[in-house]
Design an enzyme around this catalytic site. Structure first.
Site, PDB file in Angstrom:
ATOM      1  N   LEU A  36       0.820  -1.212   0.000  1.00  0.00           N
ATOM      2  CA  LEU A  36       0.000   0.000   0.000  1.00  0.00           C
ATOM      3  C   LEU A  36       0.852   1.260   0.000  1.00  0.00           C
ATOM      4  O   LEU A  36       0.452   2.293  -0.551  1.00  0.00           O
ATOM      5  CB  LEU A  36      -0.911   0.014   1.230  1.00  0.00           C
ATOM      6  CG  LEU A  36      -2.094  -0.961   1.232  1.00  0.00           C
ATOM      7  CD1 LEU A  36      -2.837  -0.878   2.550  1.00  0.00           C
ATOM      8  CD2 LEU A  36      -3.038  -0.667   0.073  1.00  0.00           C
ATOM      9  N   GLY A  37       2.008   1.204   0.628  1.00  0.00           N
ATOM     10  CA  GLY A  37       2.856   2.385   0.689  1.00  0.00           C
ATOM     11  C   GLY A  37       4.198   2.085   1.326  1.00  0.00           C
ATOM     12  O   GLY A  37       4.372   1.078   2.015  1.00  0.00           O
TER      13      GLY A  37
ATOM     14  N   GLY B 165       7.752   4.103   3.239  1.00  0.00           N
ATOM     15  CA  GLY B 165       8.287   5.306   3.863  1.00  0.00           C
ATOM     16  C   GLY B 165       9.578   4.999   4.579  1.00  0.00           C
ATOM     17  O   GLY B 165      10.077   3.855   4.551  1.00  0.00           O
TER      18      GLY B 165
ATOM     19  N   GLY C  74       9.133   2.133   7.135  1.00  0.00           N
ATOM     20  CA  GLY C  74       8.727   0.781   6.794  1.00  0.00           C
ATOM     21  C   GLY C  74       7.822   0.709   5.588  1.00  0.00           C
ATOM     22  O   GLY C  74       7.711   1.655   4.811  1.00  0.00           O
TER      23      GLY C  74
ATOM     24  N   THR D  63       3.879  -0.700   4.239  1.00  0.00           N
ATOM     25  CA  THR D  63       2.520  -1.089   4.627  1.00  0.00           C
ATOM     26  C   THR D  63       1.945  -2.005   3.552  1.00  0.00           C
ATOM     27  O   THR D  63       1.965  -1.672   2.364  1.00  0.00           O
ATOM     28  CB  THR D  63       1.624   0.154   4.788  1.00  0.00           C
ATOM     29  OG1 THR D  63       2.194   1.024   5.764  1.00  0.00           O
ATOM     30  CG2 THR D  63       0.230  -0.250   5.235  1.00  0.00           C
TER      31      THR D  63
ATOM     32  N   LYS E  44       1.751  -3.572   8.858  1.00  0.00           N
ATOM     33  CA  LYS E  44       2.789  -2.545   8.808  1.00  0.00           C
ATOM     34  C   LYS E  44       4.113  -3.167   9.237  1.00  0.00           C
ATOM     35  O   LYS E  44       4.271  -3.598  10.384  1.00  0.00           O
ATOM     36  CB  LYS E  44       2.416  -1.370   9.708  1.00  0.00           C
ATOM     37  CG  LYS E  44       1.160  -0.657   9.240  1.00  0.00           C
ATOM     38  CD  LYS E  44       0.860   0.558  10.089  1.00  0.00           C
ATOM     39  CE  LYS E  44      -0.372   1.287   9.551  1.00  0.00           C
ATOM     40  NZ  LYS E  44      -0.701   2.484  10.348  1.00  0.00           N
TER      41      LYS E  44
ATOM     42  N   ASP F 152       1.506  13.241  14.895  1.00  0.00           N
ATOM     43  CA  ASP F 152       1.625  13.248  13.428  1.00  0.00           C
ATOM     44  C   ASP F 152       0.260  13.398  12.770  1.00  0.00           C
ATOM     45  O   ASP F 152      -0.068  12.692  11.811  1.00  0.00           O
ATOM     46  CB  ASP F 152       2.323  11.979  12.947  1.00  0.00           C
ATOM     47  CG  ASP F 152       2.974  12.168  11.572  1.00  0.00           C
ATOM     48  OD1 ASP F 152       3.150  13.325  11.144  1.00  0.00           O
ATOM     49  OD2 ASP F 152       3.310  11.164  10.928  1.00  0.00           O
TER      50      ASP F 152
END
Length: 357
Positions: A35-36, A38, A41, A43, A60, A158
């Protein structure tokens, strides 16, 4: 000397293996896709094959930035502690439920409820900047979730549009990605440094984090600042880094970039000030101010009386009145009204009426 990119390559290989192996991860999770990615880490979207209907979930994979065995063990302990906090917070409908957490091959993993919907940043990219009533509605909807977090003695750290998602099923707003868990993944490689703690590293996003958070001293009010910046993004479609900053006060110069009522501008200004003593301290204060805000313009018309030209006081009296509080101005207006009515009554009948205060 170790290759600084070796860990990233190992992480990528593990992530690819999870997606391409065709086997269940930990004999339970079928990883569907990434999914993504960064700095902290990757996801993954996955299916939990041990539950009826194989519901979707989010895995995650968090990358610890530590290498010394003792430091890694400390990071694991902090990870477990913060994961338990997430588990406790997940009972709120606006926070994703934590389903599982574990370590595997030196990596940390969280398994959370999958929220199907769009983030606020994607909504703005698709539909453009939003109007004041929509942003007020957003603020009213998200404040209870932040209030719940703070009541559990947790600072999110955040809050930003990519971390707020609107659930497609029931339209509720869900707050994602606490900074607390990521904090335990930083370098802390000196096992003899007992003074080292997670608070020695910045966690947050530049532009959304206020000065005290950048100075590694976040407060509950820091989340209020981030909510204010999120409102600015919704109103203008601009990231906080696109606004000019006053070099002396570090305040964002945002007022000319949005078109909102004076009362809402005052509310946002109190959320966005870099002066901690002037900013809202608690979410309860923001909620009360927002509830009163929609009535404020009517209250102003009732409490503030602008004298007609023929009745205008001398300039010194006008300047004095401007320094009064709303209650004092109201009392002065009532006294002035009584005097005029008494004068009028004496002129017609010789006796003035009595007005209850």
């Amino acid at each position: 000397m170790s290759d600084p990119n070796s860990q990233d390559r190992q992480d990528s290989r593990l992530s690819q293996k999870l997606c391409d192996s065709g086997q269940l991860f930990r004999d339970r999770y079928e990883v569907v896709r990434v999914l993504g990615r960064g700095g902290f880490g990757v996801t993954h979207l996955a299916r939990d094959r041990m539950l009826p209907g194989s519901p979707l979930c989010v895995i995650k994979q968090l990358f610890p930035k530590v290498s010394h065995p003792i430091a890694l063990e400390r990071a694991k302990q902090r990870f477990r502690r913060e994961a338990r906090i997430l588990g406790r917070l997940g009972s709120h409908s606006q926070l994703p439920m934590l389903l599982d957490y574990f370590t595997f091959q030196g990596e940390f993993f969280l398994v959370q409820e999958y929220i199907h919907g769009d983030t606020l940043s994607r909504e703005v990219r698709k539909g453009g900047a939003q109007k004041e009533p929509v942003v007020k509605k957003f603020l009213a909807e998200v404040l209870p979730a932040v209030r719940y977090i703070h009541r559990n003695r947790v600072i999110h750290r955040d809050i930003k549009p990519p971390n707020i998602i609107r659930c497609r099923d029931d339209n509720r707003l869900v707050l994602l990605d606490f900074g607390a868990v990521r904090e335990c993944l930083h370098h802390d490689d000196d096992p003899g440094d007992h003074a080292a703690s997670p608070t020695t590293h910045f966690v947050g996003t530049m532009g959304f984090a206020p000065p005290e958070q950048l100075a590694l001293r976040p407060t509950y009010s820091s989340d209020i600042y981030a909510l204010g910046v999120t409102c600015l993004y919704l109103l203008s479609g601009k990231s906080p880094l696109e606004f000019d900053i006053d070099p002396e006060t570090q305040e964002l110069d945002w007022q000319r970039s949005v078109s909102i009522s004076q009362s809402f501008e005052r509310l946002l200004s109190k959320m966005l000030t870099t002066d901690l003593s002037a900013r809202f301290k608690r979410i309860d204060e923001v909620q009360r101010a927002l509830q009163l805000e929609e009535h404020y313009s009517n209250l102003e018309r009732c409490l503030n009386r602008v004298p007609r030209a023929a009745e205008a006081a001398n300039p010194e009296d006008v300047e004095l009145e401007q320094n009064l509080s709303p209650i004092q101005r109201r009392a002065a207006a009532i006294r002035s009204l009584r005097q005029r009515q008494q004068q009028h009554s004496r002129g017609s009948s010789g006796q003035g009426p009595v007005f209850p205060l």
